[in-house]
Design a protein around this motif. Sequence first.
Motif, mmCIF file in Angstrom:
data_model
loop_
_atom_site.group_PDB
_atom_site.id
_atom_site.type_symbol
_atom_site.label_atom_id
_atom_site.label_comp_id
_atom_site.label_asym_id
_atom_site.label_seq_id
_atom_site.Cartn_x
_atom_site.Cartn_y
_atom_site.Cartn_z
ATOM 1 N N THR A 191 10.094 -33.713 25.311
ATOM 2 C CA THR A 191 11.220 -33.451 26.047
ATOM 3 C C THR A 191 10.846 -34.225 27.472
ATOM 4 O O THR A 191 10.067 -34.841 27.515
ATOM 5 C CB THR A 191 11.279 -31.761 26.077
ATOM 6 O OG1 THR A 191 12.488 -31.522 26.662
ATOM 7 C CG2 THR A 191 10.293 -31.163 26.790
ATOM 8 N N GLY A 192 11.786 -33.547 28.565
ATOM 9 C CA GLY A 192 11.299 -34.301 29.801
ATOM 10 C C GLY A 192 12.386 -33.845 30.636
ATOM 11 O O GLY A 192 13.431 -33.211 30.358
ATOM 12 N N ILE A 223 18.235 -42.078 26.659
ATOM 13 C CA ILE A 223 18.578 -42.369 27.749
ATOM 14 C C ILE A 223 19.212 -43.901 27.632
ATOM 15 O O ILE A 223 18.528 -44.661 26.937
ATOM 16 C CB ILE A 223 17.572 -42.332 29.014
ATOM 17 C CG1 ILE A 223 17.097 -40.744 29.232
ATOM 18 C CG2 ILE A 223 18.205 -43.086 30.045
ATOM 19 C CD1 ILE A 223 18.028 -39.909 29.640
ATOM 20 N N GLY A 224 20.234 -44.414 28.073
ATOM 21 C CA GLY A 224 20.824 -45.557 28.315
ATOM 22 C C GLY A 224 21.511 -45.651 29.424
ATOM 23 O O GLY A 224 22.259 -44.831 30.095
ATOM 24 N N PRO A 229 15.200 -51.949 37.395
ATOM 25 C CA PRO A 229 15.599 -51.704 36.109
ATOM 26 C C PRO A 229 15.210 -49.989 35.763
ATOM 27 O O PRO A 229 14.184 -49.671 36.571
ATOM 28 C CB PRO A 229 14.678 -52.502 35.547
ATOM 29 C CG PRO A 229 14.244 -53.580 36.367
ATOM 30 C CD PRO A 229 14.518 -52.985 37.741
ATOM 31 N N VAL A 230 15.812 -49.546 34.637
ATOM 32 C CA VAL A 230 15.813 -48.156 34.351
ATOM 33 C C VAL A 230 15.046 -48.139 32.836
ATOM 34 O O VAL A 230 15.620 -48.704 32.114
ATOM 35 C CB VAL A 230 17.082 -47.231 34.560
ATOM 36 C CG1 VAL A 230 16.760 -46.004 34.045
ATOM 37 C CG2 VAL A 230 17.440 -47.347 35.861
ATOM 38 N N ALA A 231 14.149 -47.568 32.628
ATOM 39 C CA ALA A 231 13.713 -47.053 31.427
ATOM 40 C C ALA A 231 14.652 -46.483 30.687
ATOM 41 O O ALA A 231 15.293 -45.709 31.005
ATOM 42 C CB ALA A 231 12.335 -46.444 31.352
ATOM 43 N N GLU A 232 14.901 -46.841 29.151
ATOM 44 C CA GLU A 232 16.010 -46.409 28.495
ATOM 45 C C GLU A 232 15.240 -46.036 27.078
ATOM 46 O O GLU A 232 13.983 -46.103 26.674
ATOM 47 C CB GLU A 232 17.105 -47.370 28.157
ATOM 48 C CG GLU A 232 17.515 -47.982 28.983
ATOM 49 C CD GLU A 232 18.466 -49.002 29.025
ATOM 50 O OE1 GLU A 232 19.739 -48.743 28.849
ATOM 51 O OE2 GLU A 232 18.061 -50.205 29.201
ATOM 52 N N GLY A 233 16.106 -45.187 26.218
ATOM 53 C CA GLY A 233 15.624 -44.757 25.169
ATOM 54 C C GLY A 233 14.934 -43.477 25.102
ATOM 55 O O GLY A 233 15.342 -42.516 25.281
ATOM 56 N N SER A 234 13.637 -43.396 24.456
ATOM 57 C CA SER A 234 12.957 -41.977 24.299
ATOM 58 C C SER A 234 12.144 -41.727 25.594
ATOM 59 O O SER A 234 10.958 -41.499 25.592
ATOM 60 C CB SER A 234 12.267 -41.827 23.019
ATOM 61 O OG SER A 234 13.053 -42.278 21.970
ATOM 62 N N THR A 249 13.844 -37.948 25.625
ATOM 63 C CA THR A 249 12.897 -38.041 24.806
ATOM 64 C C THR A 249 12.983 -37.420 23.474
ATOM 65 O O THR A 249 12.638 -38.306 22.496
ATOM 66 C CB THR A 249 11.571 -37.242 25.535
ATOM 67 O OG1 THR A 249 11.505 -37.881 26.725
ATOM 68 C CG2 THR A 249 10.237 -37.387 24.545
ATOM 69 N N GLY A 250 13.461 -36.236 23.375
ATOM 70 C CA GLY A 250 13.960 -35.702 21.906
ATOM 71 C C GLY A 250 15.256 -35.821 21.371
ATOM 72 O O GLY A 250 15.468 -35.135 20.396
ATOM 73 N N MET A 251 15.909 -36.569 21.870
ATOM 74 C CA MET A 251 17.337 -36.645 21.300
ATOM 75 C C MET A 251 17.566 -37.634 20.382
ATOM 76 O O MET A 251 17.054 -38.348 20.020
ATOM 77 C CB MET A 251 18.243 -37.118 22.681
ATOM 78 C CG MET A 251 18.049 -36.187 24.004
ATOM 79 S SD MET A 251 18.255 -34.286 23.677
ATOM 80 C CE MET A 251 17.605 -33.875 25.054
ATOM 81 N N ILE A 252 18.683 -37.100 19.564
ATOM 82 C CA ILE A 252 19.209 -37.886 18.639
ATOM 83 C C ILE A 252 20.522 -38.465 18.615
ATOM 84 O O ILE A 252 21.353 -37.485 19.037
ATOM 85 C CB ILE A 252 19.161 -36.875 17.241
ATOM 86 C CG1 ILE A 252 17.628 -36.526 16.938
ATOM 87 C CG2 ILE A 252 19.574 -37.651 15.929
ATOM 88 C CD1 ILE A 252 17.340 -35.543 15.973
ATOM 89 N N CYS A 253 20.909 -39.648 18.272
ATOM 90 C CA CYS A 253 22.192 -40.168 18.417
ATOM 91 C C CYS A 253 22.796 -40.854 17.260
ATOM 92 O O CYS A 253 22.288 -41.677 16.577
ATOM 93 C CB CYS A 253 22.333 -41.231 19.447
ATOM 94 S SG CYS A 253 23.954 -41.826 20.054
ATOM 95 N N HIS A 254 23.936 -40.403 16.500
ATOM 96 C CA HIS A 254 24.494 -41.036 15.332
ATOM 97 C C HIS A 254 23.269 -40.825 14.179
ATOM 98 O O HIS A 254 23.289 -41.975 13.382
ATOM 99 C CB HIS A 254 25.054 -42.390 15.428
ATOM 100 C CG HIS A 254 26.154 -42.200 16.406
ATOM 101 N ND1 HIS A 254 27.770 -42.091 15.768
ATOM 102 C CD2 HIS A 254 26.566 -42.656 17.691
ATOM 103 C CE1 HIS A 254 28.281 -42.249 16.781
ATOM 104 N NE2 HIS A 254 27.771 -42.426 17.812
#
Length: 375
Positions: A45-46, A178-179, A157-162, A167-172
């Motif tokens: 998480t985060g 994060i995007g 630049p922004v860090a993306e993904g987990s 951090t713990g998210m699920i998409c499709h």
Amino acid sequence: MGIRDIGVRVGHGTPGPFNSITDVQGVRVGHRTLVENRAEVSIRTGVTIIEPRAGIARFDPCFAGCHVLNGNGDATGLEWIRESGLLSTPIAYTNTHSVGVVRDALVAAEREWVGDSQYWCMPVVLETFDGVLNDIWGQHVTATHVHEAQAQARSGPVAEGSVGGGTGMICHEFKGGIGTASRKLAADDGGWCVGALVQANYGRRDALRVAGYPVGVALRNLPSPFDRRQAGVPGMGSIVVTLATDAPLLPHQCEQLARRASIGLARVGGGTEYSSGDIFVAFSVGNRGIPPADYGKAGEPVISVRSVSQDFMSALFVAAAEAVEEAILNALVAAEDMDGRGAHVAALGTARLLKALEQVGWRRGADHADHPFAD
């Protein structure tokens, strides 16, 4: 790694230099990511912080608006945005059970900055559910983590993904998180920038579309992280979106912009699940000198602000929809495989995505006129 890095074009607009919400002047983003294993407990998480302006936003608020497409979620601070049209605090993303501690930490940080000279603050905290991978009942996000995310807030630049709140998210039914993305309008359309930052945690796999192509059809038979009964059902989750722009928008125009996040979400295949909370906020940094809403303070009874002509709003709507669409896809492309709480969530992966795109008719370098679903 973003969707553009593998040769997939989203829409017709031009991204800003970072293809990020931070392309809007003054906007900064910071993350604090928690990935730990403690005995039988998996922490995934985060928290993510979006600062609308560098420094103390309370003394230089932004006009803002919000929109709830589906209310199966929670947020703090939205009623004050609706009432006042103002955003005067950072925006935070986290998990469902950590909204309270993040909100309280932002209140404490504001008091440290301004002392007792203000009456109150109402921070905006948005959430999505990460309990498939994360020990969400453990409430592992602390005030210290919030302050660390604030300290890490930067432009560029922004860090993306987990990362961060994602951090713990699920998409499709793939690993999400994060995007971000942005669009720079042509000079004839005003030359402004629109940036989006999403926390993507929603959607069924078979509904996934990439640049208009129904890739979910080619991916639907892959193992799902929701196969186990206790892990929930496909499509559950939520998405939260923040849109920022330097166009000088009034509060009702910010609300109009926030509504267009729905279009970007729909283009990727979301927005139709009752079990998803879809909550969007938009703010404008295009006006300065808006007085904070502090009762009892003497000030000018009338202020002057600028506003985009209604004739120029359509280009901003297009930019918002494209930025949200691409931000979601960037979250999917940037995320990596993750294990937690006995579940395994696979990343979409660029090789798998490109193969699925080719299976449904996409070819590298094709423009919109060649798109089999264009008409």
